[in-house]
Enzyme design. Structure first.
Site, PDB file in Angstrom:
ATOM      1  N   PHE A  80       0.813  -1.220   0.000  1.00  0.00           N
ATOM      2  CA  PHE A  80       0.000   0.000   0.000  1.00  0.00           C
ATOM      3  C   PHE A  80       0.842   1.263   0.000  1.00  0.00           C
ATOM      4  O   PHE A  80       0.388   2.322  -0.419  1.00  0.00           O
ATOM      5  CB  PHE A  80      -0.971  -0.009   1.192  1.00  0.00           C
ATOM      6  CG  PHE A  80      -0.373   0.370   2.515  1.00  0.00           C
ATOM      7  CD1 PHE A  80      -0.456   1.668   2.989  1.00  0.00           C
ATOM      8  CD2 PHE A  80       0.245  -0.582   3.312  1.00  0.00           C
ATOM      9  CE1 PHE A  80       0.063   2.020   4.219  1.00  0.00           C
ATOM     10  CE2 PHE A  80       0.773  -0.242   4.545  1.00  0.00           C
ATOM     11  CZ  PHE A  80       0.690   1.063   5.004  1.00  0.00           C
ATOM     12  N   LYS A  81       2.090   1.161   0.443  1.00  0.00           N
ATOM     13  CA  LYS A  81       2.945   2.343   0.520  1.00  0.00           C
ATOM     14  C   LYS A  81       3.195   2.972  -0.859  1.00  0.00           C
ATOM     15  O   LYS A  81       3.493   4.160  -0.954  1.00  0.00           O
ATOM     16  CB  LYS A  81       4.292   1.983   1.164  1.00  0.00           C
ATOM     17  CG  LYS A  81       4.207   1.196   2.474  1.00  0.00           C
ATOM     18  CD  LYS A  81       3.713   2.026   3.613  1.00  0.00           C
ATOM     19  CE  LYS A  81       3.545   1.215   4.887  1.00  0.00           C
ATOM     20  NZ  LYS A  81       4.762   0.929   5.613  1.00  0.00           N
ATOM     21  N   ASP A  82       3.071   2.167  -1.916  1.00  0.00           N
ATOM     22  CA  ASP A  82       3.308   2.701  -3.268  1.00  0.00           C
ATOM     23  C   ASP A  82       2.359   3.846  -3.610  1.00  0.00           C
ATOM     24  O   ASP A  82       2.733   4.764  -4.335  1.00  0.00           O
ATOM     25  CB  ASP A  82       3.130   1.602  -4.319  1.00  0.00           C
ATOM     26  CG  ASP A  82       4.253   0.583  -4.304  1.00  0.00           C
ATOM     27  OD1 ASP A  82       5.401   0.971  -4.049  1.00  0.00           O
ATOM     28  OD2 ASP A  82       3.970  -0.601  -4.543  1.00  0.00           O
TER      29      ASP A  82
END
Length: 493
Positions: free
Chosen positions: A109-111
């Site tokens: 999800f950090k992308d």
């Protein structure tokens, strides 16, 4: 819009908040006021990028429209995410939905945020600043996502520190094989909190700052302590509401629950911002693993890191000091002195306790519980059996805690569970969850292929290629050598 340090004494605009990353006194930059959503305008927006442009414009008021457009176009360009609209919403049953946030280049999800942050940072830097030196402490996914986001970005260098024995084999291989002429990585002998406290010490040490400045750099962060990381995460809460509305799954103004696997409290805090902006959210459900310092705090009002640290099968959540909780404390109390006292108590005594009225305010928005490794594995198996849906070990914590929430409250509000990583990043543990620890002795990378053979769920190309990539960053160091490592890597570059 102005941003203020959670500990007072410093007020800036959004560009300065982004390029500084953290306030001079160690506080976190937070908007002085939270803007409201214009829902009539929101309903006219047709894509994820359009929603992002709108939300960014409410907070980044010293960015031009052209600057915001350029950042979003570059971050979410065709081909960077393997789904049509950056994230994807899956209906599991009539009241339960999975929001897949892992369709970016590193499958986490950090992308969603870290593909944007480099472009925001470059446009925030004053002309007098030569180069940004980005420091990152990671419990697994942030490191690779930040390295990929900043790889070969002009006027930047990025140094990532991770707990050498505290990430999955796939996460470690993703970081240690990272390419890019401006990327540096080291494992830390210790846990994530050691890496995070080491980075904070470097940020706030005047001698270190002066040394770096003389070399033509300034420090900033890609962790969620940087508001430029938090802002893009607000978008997918709002987008998912809009998507549910358009598809007829909810009615206008119908409330939703969001379940968020929680480590450093950034992802769920973005949901709290969305709620304060007017998004009809009933409860934000904090899903911790057995390092349950945050969910315990939600229940008791006592934040106590004086406890044993556990390594779990959800390593990105193996955290005892959740930095973003400080922002919540400021937003709830509006009182710099109270926040400073909480943080001082945490640093000097290892814990703090909030007042009853503060706790009641937090509990009106949040509910929390935790999942053990055994329960997490059961959740993976249960969700696959019930929905034919494969989840990773962090998302599984969310499913298990949601089960506990539903059992304890009987709440039938429609619920979105955030999916934070692709299951192949944790293939061995997912495989063992499905098949009762039958594969305990398998090589973690062999587990990727076996999991595919058993489930026929596609393996991401980037994970397929990992084994053939050369290890470029083998260093493992003591925590007190972090600044020496930084100097060594940048001195001749």
């Amino acid at each position: 819009m102005e941003f203020v340090s959670t500990r007072g004494d410093q007020k800036v605009l959004s560009k300065e908040a982004i390029y500084l990353g953290i306030a001079n006194n160690g506080g976190l930059f937070t908007p002085v006021s939270i803007p409201k959503i214009d829902f009539e305008h929101l309903k006219e927006l047709n894509s994820y990028k359009e929603v992002a442009r709108y939300i960014f414009s409410l907070y980044l008021t010293d960015f031009s429209k052209e600057e915001i457009d350029d950042c979003i176009e570059k971050a979410y360009a065709t081909g960077k995410f393997d789904t049509k609209d950056v994230v994807e919403l899956k209906k599991l049953d009539s009241s339960l939905f999975a929001l897949e946030l892992w369709h970016g280049p590193t499958y986490a999800f950090k992308d969603v945020a870290l593909q944007v942050l480099p472009h925001l940072l470059i446009r925030s830097m004053p002309d007098s600043y030569k180069k940004a030196l980005i420091l990152v402490a990671t419990s697994g996914d942030t490191g690779k996502a930040a390295l990929e986001g900043f790889r070969d970005v002009e006027k930047t260098k990025i140094v990532v520190f991770y707990p050498s024995e505290g990430v999955s084999d796939v996460q470690k291989r993703q970081m240690t094989t990272q390419e890019g002429k401006n990327t540096y990585v080291a494992g830390i002998i210790g846990n994530f909190d050691d890496a995070q406290s080491g980075v904070k010490e470097i940020f706030t040490n005047p001698r270190y700052v002066e040394t770096i400045n003389k070399m033509g750099y300034f420090f900033t962060s890609a962790n969620s302590i940087n508001f430029g990381r938090l802002l893009p995460q607000i978008v997918y809460y709002i987008w998912s509401y809009l998507e549910l509305l358009r598809n007829g799954f909810i009615k206008e103004s119908e409330k939703l629950n969001f379940v968020v696997p929680t480590g450093n409290f950034g992802n769920i805090l973005a949901g709290y911002f969305a709620k304060r902006m007017g998004l009809p959210i009933n409860r934000l459900i904090v899903a911790s693993n057995i390092n349950s310092v945050v969910s315990d705090f939600i229940k008791t009002g006592i934040y106590d890191r004086r406890r044993e640290f556990y390594k779990t099968i959800s390593p990105s959540m193996d955290i005892l000091v959740a930095s973003n909780l400080e922002r919540l404390l400021y937003l709830v109390t509006g009182n710099f002195e109270m926040v400073k006292k909480y943080m001082l108590d945490l640093r000097e005594n290892g814990y703090f306790k909030v007042e009853n009225d503060v706790l009641k305010s937090i509990q009106s928005d949040f509910w929390g519980d935790f999942s053990t490794d055994i329960e997490t594995k059961k959740a993976i198996k249960r969700v696959y059996k019930e929905f034919s849906y494969l989840i990773d070990t962090h998302s599984a914590v969310g499913f298990d805690v949601y089960r506990k929430y539903h059992d304890k409250t009987s709440d039938v509000t429609k619920t979105v569970i955030l999916q934070t990583a692709n299951p192949y990043k944790f293939a061995k543990d997912v495989l063992n969850a499905l098949f009762d620890d039958e594969y305990n002795n398998i090589d973690p990378f062999e587990a990727v292929e076996v999991l595919y053979q058993k489930t026929k769920v596609d393996i991401p190309d980037g994970i397929k290629r990992l084994l053939s990539k050369a290890v470029l960053h083998p260093d493992v160091i003591e925590k007190d050598k972090m600044f020496d490592f930084i100097l060594e890597k940048i001195k001749d570059n």
